[in-house]
Design a protein around this motif. Structure first.
Motif, PDB file in Angstrom:
ATOM      1  N   MET A   1       6.185 -23.436 -13.850  1.00 20.11           N
ATOM      2  CA  MET A   1       6.689 -24.781 -13.977  1.00 20.11           C
ATOM      3  C   MET A   1       6.648 -25.015 -16.029  1.00 20.11           C
ATOM      4  SD  MET A   1       3.091 -27.572 -13.178  1.00 20.11           S
ATOM      5  CE  MET A   1       2.889 -26.943 -11.300  1.00 20.11           C
ATOM      6  N   GLN A   2       7.241 -25.905 -16.154  1.00 23.67           N
ATOM      7  CA  GLN A   2       7.456 -26.503 -17.131  1.00 23.67           C
ATOM      8  C   GLN A   2       6.714 -27.833 -17.982  1.00 23.67           C
ATOM      9  OE1 GLN A   2       9.947 -26.234 -20.035  1.00 23.67           O
ATOM     10  NE2 GLN A   2      10.447 -24.652 -18.589  1.00 23.67           N
ATOM     11  N   TYR A   3       6.520 -27.804 -19.133  1.00 24.94           N
ATOM     12  CA  TYR A   3       5.341 -28.457 -19.188  1.00 24.94           C
ATOM     13  C   TYR A   3       5.382 -29.327 -20.517  1.00 24.94           C
ATOM     14  CZ  TYR A   3       0.549 -30.185 -21.454  1.00 24.94           C
ATOM     15  OH  TYR A   3      -0.495 -29.985 -22.340  1.00 24.94           O
ATOM     16  N   TYR A   4       5.598 -30.390 -20.764  1.00 27.98           N
ATOM     17  CA  TYR A   4       5.975 -30.919 -22.002  1.00 27.98           C
ATOM     18  C   TYR A   4       4.471 -31.464 -22.464  1.00 27.98           C
ATOM     19  CZ  TYR A   4      10.612 -30.089 -20.303  1.00 27.98           C
ATOM     20  OH  TYR A   4      11.664 -30.178 -19.876  1.00 27.98           O
ATOM     21  N   VAL A   5       4.188 -31.839 -24.404  1.00 24.49           N
ATOM     22  CA  VAL A   5       3.452 -32.605 -24.956  1.00 24.49           C
ATOM     23  C   VAL A   5       4.067 -33.538 -25.784  1.00 24.49           C
ATOM     24  CG1 VAL A   5       1.653 -32.706 -26.275  1.00 24.49           C
ATOM     25  CG2 VAL A   5       1.712 -30.307 -24.601  1.00 24.49           C
ATOM     26  N   VAL A   6       3.939 -34.940 -25.740  1.00 28.51           N
ATOM     27  CA  VAL A   6       4.976 -35.726 -25.915  1.00 28.51           C
ATOM     28  C   VAL A   6       3.763 -36.720 -27.090  1.00 28.51           C
ATOM     29  CG1 VAL A   6       6.641 -37.769 -26.219  1.00 28.51           C
ATOM     30  CG2 VAL A   6       6.303 -34.896 -24.571  1.00 28.51           C
ATOM     31  N   ASP A   7       4.022 -37.300 -28.417  1.00 20.47           N
ATOM     32  CA  ASP A   7       3.151 -37.963 -28.480  1.00 20.47           C
ATOM     33  C   ASP A   7       4.149 -39.414 -28.764  1.00 20.47           C
ATOM     34  OD1 ASP A   7       1.479 -36.044 -29.814  1.00 20.47           O
ATOM     35  OD2 ASP A   7       2.388 -35.978 -31.861  1.00 20.47           O
ATOM     36  N   ALA A   8       2.983 -40.318 -27.303  1.00 17.85           N
ATOM     37  CA  ALA A   8       3.862 -41.802 -27.538  1.00 17.85           C
ATOM     38  C   ALA A   8       3.573 -42.533 -28.426  1.00 17.85           C
ATOM     39  CB  ALA A   8       3.324 -42.190 -25.797  1.00 17.85           C
ATOM     40  N   PHE A   9       3.844 -43.332 -28.771  1.00 20.49           N
ATOM     41  CA  PHE A   9       4.075 -44.579 -29.403  1.00 20.49           C
ATOM     42  C   PHE A   9       3.166 -43.954 -30.859  1.00 20.49           C
ATOM     43  CE2 PHE A   9       1.807 -46.465 -25.338  1.00 20.49           C
ATOM     44  CZ  PHE A   9       2.995 -47.482 -25.480  1.00 20.49           C
ATOM     45  N   ALA A  10       4.767 -43.370 -31.687  1.00 25.82           N
ATOM     46  CA  ALA A  10       4.939 -42.289 -32.078  1.00 25.82           C
ATOM     47  C   ALA A  10       5.377 -42.201 -33.464  1.00 25.82           C
ATOM     48  CB  ALA A  10       3.606 -41.220 -32.227  1.00 25.82           C
ATOM     49  N   ASP A  11       5.533 -42.304 -34.779  1.00 26.00           N
ATOM     50  CA  ASP A  11       7.016 -42.572 -35.364  1.00 26.00           C
ATOM     51  C   ASP A  11       7.500 -40.958 -36.063  1.00 26.00           C
ATOM     52  OD1 ASP A  11       7.678 -44.841 -35.309  1.00 26.00           O
ATOM     53  OD2 ASP A  11       6.876 -45.479 -36.880  1.00 26.00           O
ATOM     54  N   ARG A  12       6.568 -39.625 -35.776  1.00 26.64           N
ATOM     55  CA  ARG A  12       6.724 -38.371 -35.620  1.00 26.64           C
ATOM     56  C   ARG A  12       5.311 -37.700 -35.695  1.00 26.64           C
ATOM     57  NH1 ARG A  12       4.267 -41.532 -39.681  1.00 26.64           N
ATOM     58  NH2 ARG A  12       6.838 -41.903 -40.217  1.00 26.64           N
ATOM     59  N   VAL A  13       5.490 -36.538 -34.868  1.00 25.71           N
ATOM     60  CA  VAL A  13       4.398 -35.672 -34.465  1.00 25.71           C
ATOM     61  C   VAL A  13       2.494 -36.256 -35.185  1.00 25.71           C
ATOM     62  CG1 VAL A  13       5.915 -34.371 -33.317  1.00 25.71           C
ATOM     63  CG2 VAL A  13       4.928 -33.347 -35.731  1.00 25.71           C
ATOM     64  N   PHE A  14       2.151 -35.754 -34.354  1.00 23.52           N
ATOM     65  CA  PHE A  14       0.830 -35.552 -35.099  1.00 23.52           C
ATOM     66  C   PHE A  14       0.189 -37.231 -35.079  1.00 23.52           C
ATOM     67  CE2 PHE A  14       1.947 -31.994 -37.087  1.00 23.52           C
ATOM     68  CZ  PHE A  14       1.484 -31.148 -35.500  1.00 23.52           C
ATOM     69  N   GLU A  15       1.080 -37.973 -34.804  1.00 27.44           N
ATOM     70  CA  GLU A  15       0.580 -39.683 -34.221  1.00 27.44           C
ATOM     71  C   GLU A  15       0.609 -39.619 -33.324  1.00 27.44           C
ATOM     72  OE1 GLU A  15       2.161 -42.659 -37.736  1.00 27.44           O
ATOM     73  OE2 GLU A  15       3.159 -42.212 -36.038  1.00 27.44           O
ATOM     74  N   GLY A  16       0.131 -41.058 -32.762  1.00 23.04           N
ATOM     75  CA  GLY A  16       0.370 -42.223 -31.501  1.00 23.04           C
ATOM     76  C   GLY A  16      -0.786 -41.341 -30.444  1.00 23.04           C
ATOM     77  N   ASN A  17      -0.425 -41.224 -29.352  1.00 27.01           N
ATOM     78  CA  ASN A  17      -1.068 -40.528 -28.565  1.00 27.01           C
ATOM     79  C   ASN A  17      -0.361 -39.195 -27.491  1.00 27.01           C
ATOM     80  OD1 ASN A  17      -3.166 -40.289 -26.701  1.00 27.01           O
ATOM     81  ND2 ASN A  17      -3.325 -42.020 -25.531  1.00 27.01           N
ATOM     82  N   PRO A  18      -0.636 -38.074 -27.215  1.00 24.78           N
ATOM     83  CA  PRO A  18      -0.334 -37.094 -27.067  1.00 24.78           C
ATOM     84  C   PRO A  18      -0.886 -36.713 -25.444  1.00 24.78           C
ATOM     85  CG  PRO A  18      -2.160 -35.793 -27.861  1.00 24.78           C
ATOM     86  CD  PRO A  18      -2.179 -37.866 -28.477  1.00 24.78           C
TER      87      PRO A  18
END
Length: 267
Positions: A1-18
């Motif tokens: 199963m393909q699985y992604y983690v995306v930081d949403a409401f973020a301009d860069r990784v480690f910001e916003g909400n994963p």
């Protein structure tokens, strides 16, 4: 199963909400989706089934399924746009919270969600004890919402999560105040669902946008969630709907090695 983690409401990784995202051809069993969400231990994991720009979407927290989630919807739209149906300008999602759409506008993804005006609610001593401050005003819709004195009080708040869990009212807890650099600021807590603090909560802004639109006398606003990670939302009140837009950043793409469980039929 393909699985992604995306930081949403973020301009860069480690910001916003994963958010975790799985876009599938068929529904897994509910128990498997819940197990994946619990194993991920992110505030939400989204599962989408569909194609041709229309999808059925469900969200699971470590503590159970929920009926509305903004950041995981944005993350799902990002994954579909990048990896499943590149180039689509608009996506439609059938959810337990109603029909939701996401439009891509340059590098922003704009969510179209229901406007959920919070109703005034009687404060209690238990609420103040759980927050650690006495709120200026108290409201209730799905979640409890507290207006605090100022931005600093929102930023510095250290709630007692065990007490928040024991509050009789509300699924989650939102605190908000007028901002200095931004129109308004907020934080959101969901310990009843196993998520002490939701870093950037789209569904909370279904309450916050109509509330602050009425207070500030403006339909277009920029909001900031003051969690440790932080995130910016570009907000607009549109009648009985709210629009909230943000960017997203891909953190990871992986393969889940899980044994499929039989699933009941789902439309």
């Amino acid at each position: 199963m393909q699985y992604y983690v995306v930081d949403a409401f973020a301009d860069r990784v480690f910001e916003g909400n994963p958010a975790g995202v799985c876009v599938l051809e068929d529904w897994p069993a509910d128990a498997l989706m819940q197990n994946i969400a619990t194993e991920n231990n992110l505030s939400e994991t989204a599962f989408a089934v569909g194609g041709g720009g229309r999808y059925r979407l469900r969200w699971f927290t470590p503590g159970g399924e929920i009926d509305l989630c903004g950041h995981a919807t944005l993350a799902t739209a990002f994954v579909i746009d990048r990896f499943v149906e590149p180039g689509r300008e608009s996506l439609s999602f059938e959810t337990a919270g109603g029909e939701l759409t996401v439009a891509r506008k340059g590098d922003l993804y704009e969510l179209d969600f229901p406007s959920l005006v919070p109703e005034p609610h009687a404060p209690t001593e238990a609420m103040a004890e759980a927050l650690g401050v006495v709120p200026t005003e108290t409201y209730l819709r799905r979640d409890l919402m507290f207006l605090l004195r100022d931005e600093a009080q929102v930023r510095d708040l250290k709630p007692d999560f065990s007490r928040l869990t024991r509050l009789a009212d509300g699924l989650g807890v939102i605190v908000t105040a007028r901002g200095s650099e931004f129109d308004f600021v907020s934080r959101a807590f969901f310990p009843k669902l196993g998520v002490d603090e939701d870093p950037v909560c789209g569904s909370a802004h279904c309450n916050l946008i109509p509330f602050w639109s009425a207070r500030l006398g403006k339909e277009t606003m920029v909001a900031r969630q003051l969690s440790r990670r932080g995130g910016t939302l570009y907000c607009r009140l549109d009648g009985e709907r709210v629009k909230m837009a943000g960017r997203a950043a891909l953190y990871s793409r992986a393969e889940l090695f899980v044994e499929p469980l039989p699933a009941g039929p789902r439309s």
